[in-house]
Design an enzyme around this catalytic site. Structure first.
Site, PDB file in Angstrom:
ATOM      1  N   HIS A 345       0.842  -1.210   0.000  1.00  0.00           N
ATOM      2  CA  HIS A 345       0.000   0.000   0.000  1.00  0.00           C
ATOM      3  C   HIS A 345       0.874   1.256   0.000  1.00  0.00           C
ATOM      4  O   HIS A 345       0.671   2.171  -0.807  1.00  0.00           O
ATOM      5  CB  HIS A 345      -0.906  -0.035   1.240  1.00  0.00           C
ATOM      6  CG  HIS A 345      -1.813   1.148   1.389  1.00  0.00           C
ATOM      7  ND1 HIS A 345      -3.169   1.071   1.196  1.00  0.00           N
ATOM      8  CD2 HIS A 345      -1.560   2.442   1.732  1.00  0.00           C
ATOM      9  CE1 HIS A 345      -3.712   2.261   1.396  1.00  0.00           C
ATOM     10  NE2 HIS A 345      -2.750   3.106   1.734  1.00  0.00           N
ATOM     11  N   GLU A 346       1.858   1.298   0.902  1.00  0.00           N
ATOM     12  CA  GLU A 346       2.696   2.491   0.998  1.00  0.00           C
ATOM     13  C   GLU A 346       3.622   2.630  -0.210  1.00  0.00           C
ATOM     14  O   GLU A 346       3.907   3.756  -0.657  1.00  0.00           O
ATOM     15  CB  GLU A 346       3.521   2.462   2.296  1.00  0.00           C
ATOM     16  CG  GLU A 346       2.706   2.246   3.565  1.00  0.00           C
ATOM     17  CD  GLU A 346       1.573   3.244   3.758  1.00  0.00           C
ATOM     18  OE1 GLU A 346       1.614   4.330   3.148  1.00  0.00           O
ATOM     19  OE2 GLU A 346       0.629   2.945   4.504  1.00  0.00           O
ATOM     20  N   HIS A 349       1.763   4.196  -3.086  1.00  0.00           N
ATOM     21  CA  HIS A 349       1.628   5.650  -2.957  1.00  0.00           C
ATOM     22  C   HIS A 349       2.826   6.406  -3.514  1.00  0.00           C
ATOM     23  O   HIS A 349       2.705   7.598  -3.817  1.00  0.00           O
ATOM     24  CB  HIS A 349       1.481   6.020  -1.478  1.00  0.00           C
ATOM     25  CG  HIS A 349       0.078   5.934  -0.961  1.00  0.00           C
ATOM     26  ND1 HIS A 349      -1.011   6.386  -1.666  1.00  0.00           N
ATOM     27  CD2 HIS A 349      -0.407   5.455   0.223  1.00  0.00           C
ATOM     28  CE1 HIS A 349      -2.108   6.192  -0.945  1.00  0.00           C
ATOM     29  NE2 HIS A 349      -1.764   5.626   0.201  1.00  0.00           N
ATOM     30  N   GLU A 368      -6.110   6.959  -1.420  1.00  0.00           N
ATOM     31  CA  GLU A 368      -6.114   5.825  -0.486  1.00  0.00           C
ATOM     32  C   GLU A 368      -6.858   4.615  -1.046  1.00  0.00           C
ATOM     33  O   GLU A 368      -6.460   3.469  -0.811  1.00  0.00           O
ATOM     34  CB  GLU A 368      -6.723   6.251   0.849  1.00  0.00           C
ATOM     35  CG  GLU A 368      -5.974   7.362   1.560  1.00  0.00           C
ATOM     36  CD  GLU A 368      -4.541   6.984   1.921  1.00  0.00           C
ATOM     37  OE1 GLU A 368      -4.181   5.790   1.827  1.00  0.00           O
ATOM     38  OE2 GLU A 368      -3.772   7.881   2.296  1.00  0.00           O
TER      39      GLU A 368
END
Length: 900
Positions: A345-346, A349, A368
Site C-alpha cells: 500500500h505504501e 503511494h 487511499e
C-alpha cells in the site's frame, strides 16, 4: 510486579496533565510574539488558503535534539504573490516566532508580523506596506515544542534514549514549520538538519554534505527533493540503527539502482531483516504495474515505536509502526501477510499519491482507495501463497456495516472543516473506495484499467490531480460514458445499494429483473430513495456463462442472450459488485443448495448479502445459520471463517440466556468437527496448504475458545501453552494468552503487566495488550482500564487498549461508567484520536436509553474528538441499531431439513 492501583494511576494522570504543553483548544492563552491586529473585516480562511500567493520552494534549516523539549528552525519560503497585498495567509500552529521578514524581488528586507488566528493553525503574516505582485522570500526564525500526541514532530523515549519522528498527514506539518499546508502546493525542498553528537538524521533524500558544529554535533545538508506537498515530508532523528538492505536493481526504463535502507531504534536494526529482504521483489512488481520509473532516488523503511498511523507513505521515506515493520521471517502467516499488504500500500503511494498528489483533501479518497485496491493485487502477483487475492472484496464487504449507517458519508466528501479532513481517513475511503475500483476494473478488464491508471499518472507527474482528472483518463481509455457515470454515482451517494433481483423467461428469452434502493438495517432511519448506475454480473446456473451489464434505472428488465430458463440465477457473479442483494426466500434456498460449489469470492459476497437481509429483518436468522454451516468445511480459509464475526453478533444480541445457550450449542456442534480436521497443532493439512491452514486455525481456535467458550479447546490450548517443549503454533499463541488471562487471573495478569513495563518488543507488547483486553474478571478488568494512565504505556498503545475494550461485551457497561468518571484525566493523557476511540466499544450498550446518554455526554465535546460530530453520530446510531436488532425476533437454529 502488581498492577497499577487506581489511586496511583489517578495521581500520575494529574501530574502528567500538569506537565503536558497546553492543549490546542487553549492556544489563545499562549503568548504570541510578533502579533499584529488582524483585519477584522476580512474573512479568515478555513481549510483552503487564498490563491493569491503560491509557494515555489522551501529551505528548511532545523535543529532537532530529542533530549530537549523543543526544537528550532530557520525557514525560507519563496512565493509568488499574484495580487497586491499588505498581508498573506499561511499555516503555522503553536510556533514561537522569534522573527519574521519578507524579502522583495528587489532585495529589500522588510520586517513582518505573525499572528496565529485560528486554533487549527491559520496564520496571518503582515507586511509594513502593500506589496505589488512579485516573487517574495518569506523568512522565519522560531522554536516549537515536540508534539505530545503523535502529530507533527514528536518525541519518544526508550531505554533512556530519546528520538524524534514525524507524522504530518493530514495537516500537522504546520506544527513543525510555517508553511502552506495543503496537498495542492507541491514544491521542492532544500533541507538541512543539525543534530547532536551520536544522533542520526533521516529525511526524504540522502545527505550530500556534512559539517561539524560546536559541541560535537553535525549539520547535514540533504539533496533537494522533487516537488512535494507538506504532508509527505518526513524526519527521524536520534541514536538510530541504519541498516543497509539489498539494492533494488535497475528495471525497465529506470537505469539506476535504488539504495534501500531500514531505520530503527538503537539495537533493533537486526529486526529489519525480513522487511528489507522482501522489499525488492514487491517494489519491482509495483514498478512494472505502473510502467513509470521510481522517482525518489532511495527508499528508507523507518520503524517508529509510538506511531498510531500504522504506515505513512512519505516520499522515499516510509514510516511504519514497529508492530507492523519489525516482523520476522518465522512470524505468523497473518503477521507477515498484514505487513506485506501494508507495505505494498505504501509503496503504491510512491506513484499514486506522491508522484501525483490529490489536489485537495476532498480527493484523498482516490489516493487511499487506489493504494488499498492495488496492494493485495501486487502481493498476490508476487507471492500468491500469501493468499491476498480476495482482500479487496472481503474488506469492501466489511465496510458495508459503516456504509449502512444513516450517518455515513460519501466517498467524495466536501471539505468544510478540519474535522471533515480527519473523517476522510476511514473505511469509506479505504475499503469502500477500493471495492468500487475493483468493481470498475472487473467490468472493463484489468488491461484497460491499468492503461487508464498509467495515462492519469503520466499526465500529472510531479503535479496534482483531481478525481475528475482520473475520470477523464478512464473515459479516454474505455470510451464508455456510462462507466464514468457509475463511478460518479458511487462516490457521490452515501450508503449501500440494495438490489432486488429475480428473473423471468418469456418467449423472447431469459430476462433479469432488477429494482434498487438504499439498503438500511432494522431500526435505521436512513432515507431509502437513491439511484446508482451499477455494474452487475450474473450467471444462469452454477456452471453457466457470466454476463455483465449496467443497471441504469430504478427498475429495469435486462435481457440475457439465453433461451433456456435456469433453475437458479447466480447474482453478483465474480463477487466484486458493491451492493447487497434482496432475493426471495426461495431464490436464497436455491442459492444455498449450490453455495459450497461456487467460487470463493462469490461465496463471500452472497453470505454478506444474506446477512444484510437478516439484519434488515427481511430474512430469518436460521437461513444465515444454514449458509454459514454449509461453508464451514470449504477449503478457503477466508470463506470458512467469514461467518465468525456475524455469529458473535447473534450470540451477543440473543434476547435471553436460553436463546444464547441454544445458539452456542448449535455452533459448537457445527465447528468442533472442523477443528478436528484442522487440528490445534500442524498436521496433514499444513503439509498440503500451510498458509491457508495456519490462517484458518488462527480464526477457528479464537472463535471456539473465546466466543463459544469451548472448554475442551481451552484446556488443550492451556496445556500447550504450559508445556515448554510443545509450544503451540505461533498463529494460536495470542488466543492461548487470552485464555490464560481469563482462566489464571491475577498471577498471569501481573506477568503481562511486567512484560509491558519492561519489554521493548512492540509485537510482544501488542499481544500482551490484546490478552489484557480479554480479561473477564470485573476487578481485574477495572485495573486493566486504569492502565491507560500508566506512564510506561505508549500513547499508541493507550489507543489500542481503548479500542479493544468492547471485546468482552459483559464489561461494556463498566467501561462506559469509567469513561464518564475519568474524562478529565483521559483528556490529559490522550489525543483527539484517543478521545474519538472512546466511543468505539459503546455499541455493546445496546439500548435506546444508553444511546441517549452517550449522545448527551459526547455531543458537547464533539470538537475535541477525531472526526468531530460524525464520530458522535455514528456511535449513537450503532447503539440504537443494536437495540433494534436485540428487540427483533429471537435467533432460530435451523431444522435438520434446513441444514441439508
Amino acid at each position: 510486579m502488581p498492577t497499577l492501583p487506581r489511586l496511583t494511576a489517578l495521581f500520575l494522570a494529574l501530574v502528567l496533565a500538569a506537565l503536558l504543553p497546553p492543549r490546542a483548544d487553549a492556544w489563545a492563552a499562549k503568548p504570541k510574539p510578533l502579533k499584529a491586529q488582524a483585519d477584522t473585516e476580512e474573512v479568515v480562511p478555513t481549510v483552503r488558503l487564498p490563491d493569491t500567493v503560491r509557494p515555489l520552494r522551501y529551505r528548511l534549516n532545523l535543529t532537532i535534539d530529542p533530549d530537549q523539549t523543543e526544537y528550532s528552525g530557520q525557514v525560507e519560503i519563496k512565493v509568488a504573490l499574484s495580487k497586491a497585498a499588505d498581508h498573506i495567509w499561511l499555516n503555522g500552529r503553536d510556533l514561537d516566532m522569534a522573527s519574521a521578514e519578507v524579502v522583495t524581488a528587489a532585495g529589500e528586507h522588510l520586517p513582518a508580523t505573525w499572528d496565529q488566528v485560528t486554533p487549527d493553525g491559520v496564520a496571518r503574516m503582515g507586511f509594513p506596506r502593500s506589496l505589488a505582485p512579485q516573487t517574495l522570500t518569506l523568512r522565519f526564525t522560531y522554536t516549537a515544542p515536540f508534539d505530545p500526541s503523535l502529530d507533527g514532530l514528536y518525541r519518544v523515549s526508550e531505554k533512556g534514549l530519546n528520538y524524534a519522528f514525524s507524522q504530518f498527514e493530514a495537516i500537522s506539518a504546520r506544527q513543525a514549520w510555517p508553511c502552506f499546508d495543503e496537498p495542492r502546493f507541491k514544491t521542492p525542498y532544500d533541507i538541512t538538519l543539525t543534530v547532536k553528537a551520536g544522533d542520526e538524521a533521516v529525511t526524504n533524500t540522502l545527505p550530500v554534505r556534512e559539517e561539524a558544529v560546536p559541541g560535537g554535533g553535525r549539520r547535514l545538508t540533504f539533496a533537494p527533493t522533487r516537488p512535494l506537498p507538506t504532508y509527505l515530508l518526513a524526519f527521524a532523528v536520534g541514536p538510530l540503527d541504519i541498516v543497509k538492505g539489498p539494492t533494488i536493481p535497475p528495471s525497465g526504463a529506470r537505469r539506476r539502482p535504488i539504495p534501500l535502507r531500514g531505520v530503527a531504534l538503537h539495537g533493533k536494526g537486526p529486526r529489519l531483516a525480513y522487511a528489507l529482504s522482501v522489499t525488492p521483489g514487491l517494489f519491482l512488481t509495483m514498478e512494472r504495474y505502473f510502467g513509470i520509473p521510481y522517482a525518489y532516488g532511495k527508499l528508507d523503511l523507518i520503524a517508529a515505536p509510538d506511531f498510531d498511523a500504522v504506515g505513512m507513505e512519505n516520499a522515499g521515506t516510509i514510516i511504519y509502526s514497529e508492530q507492523r515493520l519489525l516482523v520476522k521471517a518465522d512470524d505468523t502467516v497473518d503477521a507477515r501477510r498484514r505487513f506485506l499488504v501494508l507495505h505494498a500500500h505504501e509503496i503504491a503511494h510512491q506513484w499514486f499519491g506522491d508522484l501525483v498528489t490529490p489536489a485537495g483533501w476532498e480527493d484523498i479518497w482516490l489516493n487511499e482507495a487506489f493504494a488499498s485496491w492495488l496492494a493485495p493485487k501486487a502481493v498476490d502477483a508476487w507471492q500468491p501463497r500469501m493468499l491476498t487475492a480476495r482482500v479487496v472484496e472481503q474488506e469492501a464487504l466489511e465496510a458495508m456495516d459503516l456504509d449502512s449507517l444513516a450517518s455515513t458519508r460519501t466517498i467524495h466528501q466536501p471539505i468544510a472543516t478540519t474535522s471533515d479532513i480527519e473523517t476522510a481517513f476511514d473505511n469509506i475511503t479505504y475499503r469502500k473506495g477500493a471495492g468500487v475500483l475493483s468493481m470498475v476494473e472487473g467490468y472493463i478488464g484489468p488491461d484497460a484499467f491499468r492503461k487508464a491508471v498509467a495515462t492519469h499518472l503520466r499526465r500529472h507527474i510531479d503535479g496534482v490531480a483531481t478525481a475528475q482528472d482520473f475520470f477523464g483518463a478512464l473515459a479516454d481509455t474505455v470510451h464508455d460514458p456510462v462507466l464514468v457515470d457509475s463511478l460518479r454515482s458511487y462516490i457521490n451517494l452515501p450508503g449501500v445499494p440494495r438490489l432486488s433481483l429475480g428473473w423471468t423467461c418469456p418467449r423472447t428469452g431469459l430476462q433479469v429483473l432488477t429494482a434498487q434502493r438504499r439498503y438500511r438495517p432494522l431500526g435505521s432511519e436512513a432515507a431509502t430513495a437513491a439511484h446508482w448506475t451499477l455494474p452487475l454480473c450474473v450467471r444462469p446456473g452454477a456452471a453457466g456463462t457470466t454476463t455483465c451489464m449496467m443497471v441504469t434505472a430504478t427498475r429495469q428488465a435486462l435481457p440475457l442472450n439465453q433461451s433456456a430458463c435456469p433453475a437458479v440465477l447466480i447474482p453478483n457473479a465474480t463477487g466484486s459488485g458493491y451492493f447487497r442483494l434482496s432475493l426471495t426466500t426461495e431464490h436464497w434456498r436455491r442459492l444455498l443448495a449450490v453455495l459450497p460449489r461456487l467460487p470463493a469470492a462469490e461465496q463471500l459476497a452472497l453470505l454478506e448479502s444474506l446477512w444484510g437481509e437478516v439484519a434488515a429483518g427481511h430474512q430469518p436468522q436460521s437461513l444465515y445459520l444454514t449458509a454459514a454451516v454449509s461453508l464451514a468445511t470449504v477449503p478457503a480459509w477466508d470463506v470458512a471463517s467469514a461467518p465468525f464475526p456475524r455469529l458473535k453478533q447473534l450470540l451477543e444480541q440473543a434476547p435471553t440466556d436460553s436463546d444464547r445457550a441454544a445458539l452456542r450449542l448449535f455452533l459448537l456442534q457445527a465447528w468442533r468437527p472442523v477443528l478436528a480436521r484442522v487440528g490445534l497443532t500442524p498436521g496433514k493439512l499444513d503439509r498440503v496448504a500451510p498458509e491457508n491452514t495456519a490462517l484458518l486455525r488462527d480464526r477457528l481456535v479464537a472463535f471456539l475458545a473465546l466466543e463459544l467458550r469451548d472448554e475442551d479447546v481451552r484446556m488443550r490450548l492451556m496445556a500447550l501453552m504450559r508445556t515448554s517443549d510443545t509450544q503451540p503454533p505461533a498463529e494460536i499463541r495470542a488466543t492461548g494468552m487470552a485464555v490464560m488471562a481469563q482462566e489464571l487471573g491475577r498471577p498471569y495478569i501481573n506477568g503481562l503487566v511486567d512484560q509491558l513495563r519492561s519489554s521493548t518488543d512492540a509485537e510482544e507488547r501488542e499481544m500482551a495488550l490484546d490478552a489484557l483486553n480479554r480479561v473477564t474478571d470485573p476487578t481485574l478488568a477495572a485495573e486493566v482500564r486504569d492502565m491507560v494512565f500508566a506512564p510506561w504505556l505508549k500513547l499508541n498503545e493507550v489507543n489500542m487498549l481503548i479500542r479493544g475494550q468492547g471485546r468482552e461485551s459483559s464489561h461494556v457497561p463498566a467501561y462506559w461508567a469509567w469513561v464518564q468518571a475519568n474524562m478529565a484525566h483521559l483528556r490529559a493523557r490522550g489525543s483527539s484520536a484517543t478521545l474519538g476511540a472512546l466511543t468505539l466499544p459503546l455499541e455493546g450498550l445496546c439500548s435506546t436509553t444508553a444511546a441517549d446518554q452517550v449522545e448527551g455526554f459526547f455531543r458537547p465535546m464533539a470538537a475535541e474528538l477525531e472526526g468531530g460530530g460524525r464520530t458522535v453520530d455514528q456511535a449513537v446510531e450503532r447503539i440504537r441499531l443494536c437495540a433494534a436488532q436485540r428487540s427483533g425476533p429471537p435467533p432460530q437454529t435451523p431444522t435438520p431439513e434446513q441444514k441439508q
